[in-house]
Design a protein around this motif. Structure first.
Motif, PDB file in Angstrom:
ATOM      1  N   VAL A 119       0.836  -1.216   0.000  1.00  0.00           N
ATOM      2  CA  VAL A 119       0.000   0.000   0.000  1.00  0.00           C
ATOM      3  C   VAL A 119       0.868   1.261   0.000  1.00  0.00           C
ATOM      4  O   VAL A 119       1.735   1.429   0.860  1.00  0.00           O
ATOM      5  CB  VAL A 119      -0.909   0.035   1.250  1.00  0.00           C
ATOM      6  N   PHE A 120       0.626   2.130  -0.969  1.00  0.00           N
ATOM      7  CA  PHE A 120       1.234   3.461  -0.994  1.00  0.00           C
ATOM      8  C   PHE A 120       0.092   4.472  -0.833  1.00  0.00           C
ATOM      9  O   PHE A 120      -0.967   4.300  -1.440  1.00  0.00           O
ATOM     10  CB  PHE A 120       1.947   3.740  -2.323  1.00  0.00           C
ATOM     11  N   HIS A 121       0.313   5.505  -0.010  1.00  0.00           N
ATOM     12  CA  HIS A 121      -0.717   6.532   0.162  1.00  0.00           C
ATOM     13  C   HIS A 121      -0.251   7.829  -0.505  1.00  0.00           C
ATOM     14  O   HIS A 121       0.922   8.189  -0.422  1.00  0.00           O
ATOM     15  CB  HIS A 121      -0.996   6.760   1.656  1.00  0.00           C
ATOM     16  N   VAL A 122      -1.183   8.543  -1.142  1.00  0.00           N
ATOM     17  CA  VAL A 122      -0.863   9.791  -1.831  1.00  0.00           C
ATOM     18  C   VAL A 122      -0.927  10.951  -0.841  1.00  0.00           C
ATOM     19  O   VAL A 122      -1.953  11.114  -0.158  1.00  0.00           O
ATOM     20  CB  VAL A 122      -1.862  10.049  -2.982  1.00  0.00           C
ATOM     21  N   GLY A 139       4.825   2.775   1.452  1.00  0.00           N
ATOM     22  CA  GLY A 139       5.498   3.868   0.762  1.00  0.00           C
ATOM     23  C   GLY A 139       4.523   4.999   0.502  1.00  0.00           C
ATOM     24  O   GLY A 139       3.332   4.912   0.842  1.00  0.00           O
ATOM     25  N   LEU A 140       5.029   6.072  -0.103  1.00  0.00           N
ATOM     26  CA  LEU A 140       4.220   7.264  -0.336  1.00  0.00           C
ATOM     27  C   LEU A 140       4.267   7.680  -1.806  1.00  0.00           C
ATOM     28  O   LEU A 140       5.305   7.528  -2.461  1.00  0.00           O
ATOM     29  CB  LEU A 140       4.771   8.438   0.486  1.00  0.00           C
ATOM     30  N   VAL A 171      10.900   6.066   3.823  1.00  0.00           N
ATOM     31  CA  VAL A 171      10.093   5.049   3.133  1.00  0.00           C
ATOM     32  C   VAL A 171      10.257   5.287   1.628  1.00  0.00           C
ATOM     33  O   VAL A 171      10.605   6.405   1.219  1.00  0.00           O
ATOM     34  CB  VAL A 171       8.590   5.147   3.507  1.00  0.00           C
ATOM     35  N   PRO A 172      10.032   4.272   0.806  1.00  0.00           N
ATOM     36  CA  PRO A 172      10.135   4.484  -0.640  1.00  0.00           C
ATOM     37  C   PRO A 172       9.108   5.523  -1.114  1.00  0.00           C
ATOM     38  O   PRO A 172       7.940   5.470  -0.697  1.00  0.00           O
ATOM     39  CB  PRO A 172       9.807   3.109  -1.227  1.00  0.00           C
ATOM     40  N   VAL A 173       9.561   6.448  -1.956  1.00  0.00           N
ATOM     41  CA  VAL A 173       8.684   7.528  -2.417  1.00  0.00           C
ATOM     42  C   VAL A 173       8.572   7.532  -3.942  1.00  0.00           C
ATOM     43  O   VAL A 173       9.571   7.434  -4.649  1.00  0.00           O
ATOM     44  CB  VAL A 173       9.227   8.893  -1.920  1.00  0.00           C
TER      45      VAL A 173
END
Ligand SMILES: Cc1cc2nc3c(=O)[nH]c(=O)nc-3n(C[C@H](O)[C@H](O)[C@H](O)COP(=O)(O)O)c2cc1C
Length: 320
Positions: A119-122, A139-140, A171-173
């Motif tokens: 899950v990546f959040h915007v 990640g973001l 975190v990975p961006v």
């Protein structure tokens, strides 16, 4: 042109893709025709749910499996899809990667991660980024205010937001907002990103399902040809400058009922029928290109820019 070499970052490792280039989720646009082209070209295609039309989305995911065996993702735009069964829906589709946007990251992250998804959040601010990391995201997607679509009215440009978030959180961006080529991708990497997301560039791609009039408008646009609506209200959004959006720009509040008939614009080509969401980067887009060409050129230019920058490495022993 031979395929540029693959690039390995935390983002490509998590997503299982050749290149860390993600196609943005966009209502009605981010569907199988476009997303499969991106995944096939080595990036990550994303299917939208923001249109709220889940049966159609289910069909698009089914089509994806016919069109590509490569990884793809789904976006949950929380503002538009309030149905709590959305998590079950996404999990049932067997998707491995999800971006959540426009809402509280605490809402779905635990359930999605519990089901084994990445899950990546915007996020549009540092505070939102911290909240998402605290919620446990992998990640973001850090999105600057020059990008197209719905925006935080207190918009911050990618050039400021990206290094701020990347210097504070490990975190990975994936960087979004203003990226359309290898030069802008290299800039995002210099600021701390390990992947990029393209919205407006993908609206104008050959495989994008929107009417040619919209693609022609992007190609013709200058960097000044976007408007920001609802600067002091909600929802803030950035769209192509047209007579309609220029008129609405002056209004203190623009309600959803004033957005017009999206389908007449998206697929009918009437550019005054609704709002053509899009970012300032449209001023840098001057040709409709197939997705595979966009990705190959982006990666080639990215590597070229990175080696060009290597010229500025301080010579050994100069105290640099
Ligand atoms: C037509 C359009 C529709 C969009 N719809 C969504 C959406 O449904 N969900 C979302 O998270 N972002 C949405 N966005 C924002 C994009 O995901 C992306 O982050 C943004 O376009 C990046 O900036 P760029 O346009 O400069 O590439 C949309 C953008 C555009 C241009």
């Amino acid at each position: 042109m031979t395929d540029p070499a693959p690039l390995s970052t935390r983002v490509t490792d998590l997503l299982g893709v050749r290149y860390p280039i993600v196609q943005a989720p966009m209502g009605w646009i981010a569907r199988a025709q476009l997303a499969s082209a991106v995944s096939e070209a080595g990036g990550l295609g994303i299917i939208e749910t923001s249109s709220g039309d889940l049966p159609a989305v289910r069909e698009e995911i089914r089509k994806m499996r016919d069109l590509t065996e490569r990884p793809f993702g789904v976006n949950i735009a929380q503002l538009f899809v309030r149905d709590p069964s959305i998590v079950d829906f996404v999990v049932e589709q067997g998707v491995r990667f999800v971006t959540t946007s426009a809402g509280d990251p605490n809402k779905y992250t635990a359930a999605l991660k519990g089901a084994g998804l990445t899950v990546f959040h915007v996020v549009p601010t540092l505070a939102a980024a911290r909240k998402a990391v605290d919620a446990g995201v992998d990640g973001l997607v850090v999105e600057g205010g020059e990008g197209g679509g719905f925006k935080n009215p207190r918009d911050v440009a990618t050039m400021v937001l990206l290094p701020l978030v990347c210097s504070q959180l490990d975190v990975p961006v994936i960087a979004a907002g203003g990226i359309c080529d290898g030069r802008s991708m290299a800039a995002a990497f210099a600021l701390g990103a390990e992947g990029v997301q393209m919205g407006t560039r993908m609206v104008s791609a050959a495989e994008s399902p929107v009417h040619d009039n919209w693609k022609a408008a992007i190609v013709a646009a200058a960097e000044t040809d976007t408007v920001f609506l609802n600067r002091f209200s909600r929802p803030g959004l950035r769209a192509l400058r047209t007579d309609r959006s220029t008129r609405l720009e002056q209004q203190e509040h623009v309600g959803m009922d004033e957005f017009g008939t999206a389908m007449d614009l998206y697929f009918g080509g009437d550019m005054e029928a609704s709002l053509a969401l899009g970012g300032q980067v449209m001023g840098r887009i001057d040709e409709v290109k197939p997705v595979a060409q966009v990705l190959a050129e982006t990666m080639a230019e990215f590597y070229e820019t990175a080696s060009h920058l290597a010229r500025f490495v301080a010579p050994v022993g100069t105290g640099g």
